[in-house]
Design a protein around this motif. Structure first.
Motif, PDB file in Angstrom:
ATOM      1  N   LYS A 260       1.018  -2.117   5.898  1.00  0.00           N
ATOM      2  CA  LYS A 260       1.917  -1.795   4.798  1.00  0.00           C
ATOM      3  C   LYS A 260       3.298  -1.355   5.297  1.00  0.00           C
ATOM      4  CE  LYS A 260      -0.662  -2.819   1.366  1.00  0.00           C
ATOM      5  NZ  LYS A 260      -0.278  -3.980   0.531  1.00  0.00           N
ATOM      6  N   SER A 261       4.331  -1.790   4.570  1.00  0.00           N
ATOM      7  CA  SER A 261       5.703  -1.439   4.890  1.00  0.00           C
ATOM      8  C   SER A 261       6.112  -0.171   4.137  1.00  0.00           C
ATOM      9  CB  SER A 261       6.640  -2.575   4.485  1.00  0.00           C
ATOM     10  OG  SER A 261       6.670  -2.703   3.062  1.00  0.00           O
ATOM     11  N   ILE A 262       7.258   0.366   4.483  1.00  0.00           N
ATOM     12  CA  ILE A 262       7.806   1.521   3.769  1.00  0.00           C
ATOM     13  C   ILE A 262       7.949   1.198   2.288  1.00  0.00           C
ATOM     14  CG2 ILE A 262       9.876   2.952   3.478  1.00  0.00           C
ATOM     15  CD1 ILE A 262      10.306   2.642   6.547  1.00  0.00           C
ATOM     16  N   ALA A 263       8.558   0.049   1.980  1.00  0.00           N
ATOM     17  CA  ALA A 263       8.805  -0.324   0.579  1.00  0.00           C
ATOM     18  C   ALA A 263       7.501  -0.459  -0.199  1.00  0.00           C
ATOM     19  CB  ALA A 263       9.595  -1.627   0.523  1.00  0.00           C
ATOM     20  N   GLN A 264       6.489  -1.038   0.419  1.00  0.00           N
ATOM     21  CA  GLN A 264       5.215  -1.208  -0.279  1.00  0.00           C
ATOM     22  C   GLN A 264       4.550   0.137  -0.579  1.00  0.00           C
ATOM     23  OE1 GLN A 264       3.488  -3.904   2.666  1.00  0.00           O
ATOM     24  NE2 GLN A 264       3.339  -5.501   1.098  1.00  0.00           N
ATOM     25  N   LEU A 265       4.572   1.052   0.372  1.00  0.00           N
ATOM     26  CA  LEU A 265       3.965   2.363   0.149  1.00  0.00           C
ATOM     27  C   LEU A 265       4.740   3.166  -0.893  1.00  0.00           C
ATOM     28  CD1 LEU A 265       2.912   3.318   3.780  1.00  0.00           C
ATOM     29  CD2 LEU A 265       1.409   2.672   1.889  1.00  0.00           C
ATOM     30  N   ILE A 266       6.051   3.047  -0.892  1.00  0.00           N
ATOM     31  CA  ILE A 266       6.839   3.750  -1.912  1.00  0.00           C
ATOM     32  C   ILE A 266       6.525   3.189  -3.298  1.00  0.00           C
ATOM     33  CG2 ILE A 266       9.191   4.084  -2.788  1.00  0.00           C
ATOM     34  CD1 ILE A 266      10.088   4.405   0.138  1.00  0.00           C
ATOM     35  N   GLU A 267       6.335   1.880  -3.392  1.00  0.00           N
ATOM     36  CA  GLU A 267       5.948   1.282  -4.672  1.00  0.00           C
ATOM     37  C   GLU A 267       4.618   1.855  -5.158  1.00  0.00           C
ATOM     38  OE1 GLU A 267       4.816  -3.071  -6.659  1.00  0.00           O
ATOM     39  OE2 GLU A 267       5.034  -2.874  -4.485  1.00  0.00           O
ATOM     40  N   LEU A 268       3.651   1.977  -4.257  1.00  0.00           N
ATOM     41  CA  LEU A 268       2.332   2.508  -4.629  1.00  0.00           C
ATOM     42  C   LEU A 268       2.407   3.992  -4.962  1.00  0.00           C
ATOM     43  CD1 LEU A 268       0.237   0.613  -1.944  1.00  0.00           C
ATOM     44  CD2 LEU A 268       0.441   0.062  -4.383  1.00  0.00           C
ATOM     45  N   LYS A 269       3.245   4.716  -4.275  1.00  0.00           N
ATOM     46  CA  LYS A 269       3.483   6.129  -4.598  1.00  0.00           C
ATOM     47  C   LYS A 269       3.999   6.259  -6.035  1.00  0.00           C
ATOM     48  CE  LYS A 269       6.490   9.972  -3.144  1.00  0.00           C
ATOM     49  NZ  LYS A 269       7.547  10.352  -2.177  1.00  0.00           N
ATOM     50  N   LYS A 270       4.884   5.373  -6.429  1.00  0.00           N
ATOM     51  CA  LYS A 270       5.414   5.403  -7.799  1.00  0.00           C
ATOM     52  C   LYS A 270       4.327   5.043  -8.812  1.00  0.00           C
ATOM     53  CE  LYS A 270      10.213   4.325  -6.535  1.00  0.00           C
ATOM     54  NZ  LYS A 270      11.291   3.294  -6.546  1.00  0.00           N
ATOM     55  N   GLU A 271       3.452   4.109  -8.468  1.00  0.00           N
ATOM     56  CA  GLU A 271       2.350   3.760  -9.366  1.00  0.00           C
ATOM     57  C   GLU A 271       1.438   4.962  -9.606  1.00  0.00           C
ATOM     58  OE1 GLU A 271       1.539   1.032 -11.112  1.00  0.00           O
ATOM     59  OE2 GLU A 271       3.403   0.058 -10.512  1.00  0.00           O
ATOM     60  N   ALA A 272       1.123   5.701  -8.531  1.00  0.00           N
ATOM     61  CA  ALA A 272       0.297   6.900  -8.686  1.00  0.00           C
ATOM     62  C   ALA A 272       1.017   7.948  -9.526  1.00  0.00           C
ATOM     63  CB  ALA A 272      -0.065   7.462  -7.315  1.00  0.00           C
ATOM     64  N   ALA A 273       2.321   8.104  -9.297  1.00  0.00           N
ATOM     65  CA  ALA A 273       3.098   9.095 -10.046  1.00  0.00           C
ATOM     66  C   ALA A 273       3.106   8.791 -11.541  1.00  0.00           C
ATOM     67  CB  ALA A 273       4.521   9.160  -9.506  1.00  0.00           C
TER      68      ALA A 273
END
Length: 385
Positions: A260-273
Motif C-alpha cells: 500500500k502507498s501513502i495515498a491509498q492508506l490515507i484514502e482508507l483512513k478517510k473511509e474509516a473516519a
C-alpha cells in the motif's frame, strides 16, 4: 474440557512447555514462522533482553517499568482455523476462540483471509457475543459434518475464488451494507453448513450488549478493502489494514494482495473516519514503514512482524519497539505491539516504551486446544495479574 474434541490430538500446536518458537519450526501452514522460526524465536526471547537492559539503567528506570500502567491485552487477529490450527471448520474455530477470550476479560481482534468465510466467521462470532442466546455446542459429529464444507472453502481458497457480491444501500458517509454475506450464506455457496462452536454457560453473558473488535483487513485492492470495511463496520471497534501481509507465504498464490502507498492508506483512513471508527495500520517493522506512518498518521500504529510469519527482515518486534517507539508515538494516537508476549513483565516492558495495547495470539490458541475456556482464562490472568 476440550472443545471441538479431540482438539488436543488434532491441533497443530506442539503444546510446548513454553511457547517460544522452538517446537513448530517452519510449519506454515501451521503455527510456525518463516526461515526456521527465526523471527518467532526472537520475538519471544527479546522481551527478557529488553527488561534486562532497563535493569542495567538503574533502579530509577526499572522502577518506572514496574509502575507503568498495564497495557490493554487484546486477542491478535487470527485466521486459518483449518489449515493453521487443525479445526474442522473456520466458523467453529472463531466461535470458540472469540468466546473464550471474551469471557476471560480480553479485548478482541478478528482477521481477514481467503476465502471470505474467514473474515465473515470472525464478524459473526463477535455478533454472537451480543445475542441473548448463543447456539450450544452440538458435539463432534456436527463439527465433522461441517468438515466437507470447510474443505470446499479451503479448496476455493486454493483456486483464488471467494464469496462476494454484497449490495450496499448507500455510498459515502454512513454507508451501510444492505446485507453483508453471512457465514451461513457464504457457507452454502461453498458447501459450508451452519453450526458448531463453543458452549456458553448460562448466566455468564458478556456485560457489553454490543461487543466490538479490532478488525484487520488484508491489503487487497482498494475496492475490495472498502467492501470489507462495510461488512466489518457493525462490529468494528477499530478498522485496520494488515500492510505486511502482502508478502505472507501462505497467501501469495491465493489472491491478489498489494503493497500500500501513502495515498491509498490515507484514502482508507478517510473511509474509516466516515464511519466514526478509528483507523489502524498493522505490520510496522521496517524503516520504510516508519516513513509511511510519518505521512499517513493513523489513529493506531501496530508494531508487528505477523508473529514471525512474514519475510521482510530479521529481528524482533520488541527491539524494533525499543528503537522506534518514541518516534512512532508522534505519528499516531496509540501505539500497539504484538509478537512473543508471554509474561506479565512483557506487558510492563511494553508500557515502559509507551505502548497502550498488546496483542497475543498463539498462547490463547494453544490454551484453547489444550484445555478450553478455563485454560484460556488462566493464560489471560497470568498476563494481567
Amino acid at each position: 474440557m476440550i472443545l471441538d474434541a479431540p482438539l488436543q490430538s488434532i491441533c497443530k500446536c506442539h503444546f510446548c512447555t513454553e511457547c517460544d518458537g522452538t517446537g513448530c519450526i517452519s510449519e506454515m501452514p501451521g503455527m510456525g514462522g518463516f526461515s526456521e522460526n527465526v523471527n518467532f524465536i526472537r520475538n519471544c526471547a527479546d522481551w527478557s533482553v529488553l527488561e534486562e537492559n532497563i535493569k542495567k539503567l538503574g533502579n530509577k528506570e526499572y522502577s518506572k517499568l514496574l509502575s507503568a500502567p498495564l497495557p490493554v491485552v487484546r486477542l491478535a487477529p487470527i485466521t486459518g482455523g483449518i489449515e493453521n490450527i487443525g479445526y474442522s471448520t473456520e466458523k467453529g474455530f472463531y466461535r470458540d476462540i472469540v468466546a473464550a477470550v471474551w469471557e476471560a476479560g480480553c479485548k478482541l481482534s478478528i482477521g481477514d483471509g481467503c476465502p471470505d468465510i474467514k473474515l465473515l466467521s470472525g464478524i459473526e462470532a463477535v455478533k454472537s457475543l451480543g445475542s441473548s442466546a448463543v447456539s450450544s455446542f452440538s458435539g463432534v459429529s456436527n463439527e465433522s459434518a461441517q468438515a466437507s464444507g470447510d474443505a470446499a472453502a479451503v479448496g476455493a481458497s486454493s483456486a483464488g475464488s471467494e464469496v462476494t457480491g454484497t449490495v450496499f444501500a448507500n455510498s459515502g458517509a454512513g454507508a451501510v451494507p444492505k446485507a453483508a454475506p453471512s457465514v451461513a450464506s457464504a457457507g452454502v455457496s461453498a458447501g459450508f453448513p451452519a453450526g458448531g462452536g463453543l458452549p456458553t454457560d448460562a448466566g455468564n453473558q458478556c456485560p457489553e450488549q454490543n461487543p466490538r473488535a479490532a478488525v484487520f483487513i488484508k491489503p487487497y485492492p482498494q475496492d475490495r478493502i472498502i467492501e470489507r470495511m462495510e461488512w466489518s463496520a457493525p462490529v468494528a471497534e477499530y478498522l485496520g489494514i494488515d500492510i505486511d501481509s502482502y508478502s505472507i507465504v501462505t497467501m501469495r498464490n491465493l489472491v491478489k494482495l498489494e503493497r500500500k502507498s501513502i495515498a491509498q492508506l490515507i484514502e482508507l483512513k478517510k473511509e474509516a473516519a466516515k464511519k466514526g471508527i478509528p483507523f489502524a495500520v498493522k505490520g510496522i517493522f521496517t524503516d520504510s514503514d516508519i516513513d509511511l506512518m510519518k505521512e499517513v498518521r493513523p489513529d493506531v500504529i501496530v508494531i508487528s512482524n505477523h508473529g514471525g510469519r512474514v519475510e521482510n527482515r530479521i529481528g524482533s518486534t520488541a527491539l524494533f519497539m525499543a528503537e522506534n517507539a518514541a518516534l512512532l508515538s508522534g505519528y499516531c494516537g496509540e501505539l500497539w505491539v504484538d509478537g512473543g508476549i508471554r509474561r506479565h513483565r512483557d506487558l510492563l516492558t511494553a508500557a515502559y516504551y509507551g505502548v497502550s495495547q498488546v496483542m497475543v495470539g498463539r498462547p490463547f490458541i494453544s490454551a484453547l486446544c489444550r484445555g478450553g475456556k478455563a485454560a484460556v482464562r488462566s493464560v489471560y490472568e497470568g498476563l494481567v495479574k
